[in-house]
Design a protein around this motif. Structure first.
Motif: not given
Length: 178
Positions: A155, A158, A162-167, A171, A173, A177-178
């Motif tokens: 992080h 960054v 958070c939702t740019e990388c995490h669903n 997931s 992942n 992670l997306r």
């Protein structure tokens, strides 16, 4: 018509008259008869803003969005009666009555897995996107400790959401992670 038939008709009328919605009518009829078919599912209308040009109101500084059933005043879609806080199904199953989440991913966010949608979403209305209960920029830190997240080397530097990388729901992942 004999007195018993008349009494049964009156009882049926008394029980079903206040049941002006399908779930309540189904409950009333099920008291008297076996095999009453279930009521049709209630379709939730799309969420509508409380104010704006289409409502005839002047938009306020704070814009609220209402959840479809709440906007339609379809309280009995979720509650046993319009004035009750008891639900038509257990709370942890309530949102799944209308929202189709196939929990088919390897990792599922804890609140979703336990039916705790209300930890993140307001069931009636919100001024935040997706009916969230708080601003999305710091939202995750309502439950996740900021210092622990920031200490993680991945992080470092960054600056986004958070939702740019995490669903936020699930997931395949690790770490959602997306």
């Amino acid at each position: 018509m004999n007195i018993r038939t008349l009494a049964a008709c009156v009882a049926l009328l008394v029980l079903t008259a206040p049941a002006c919605n399908p779930p309540a009518r189904h409950a009333a009829l099920s008291l008297l008869f076996d095999g009453v078919p279930p009521p049709p599912p209630v379709a939730a209308p799309a969420a509508q803003p409380l104010d704006g040009p289409e409502s005839g109101k002047t938009p306020s500084k704070t814009h609220y969005t209402e959840h479809g059933p709440y906007a339609a005043r379809a309280c009995t879609a979720c509650h046993k009666s319009a004035s009750s806080n008891s639900f038509v199904v257990p709370r942890e199953k309530l949102c799944f009555q209308c929202h189709d989440f196939k929990l088919d991913k390897k990792y599922i966010h804890g609140p979703l897995a336990s039916g705790g949608c209300l930890a993140c979403h307001d069931p009636h209305s919100s001024q935040h996107k997706y009916l969230l209960v708080a601003e999305s920029d710091n939202f995750c830190f309502r439950c996740h400790e900021r210092s622990a997240v920031e200490r993680n080397p991945v992080h470092e530097g960054v600056d986004g959401q958070c939702t740019e990388c995490h669903n936020p729901h699930m997931s395949d992942n690790e770490y959602l992670l997306r």
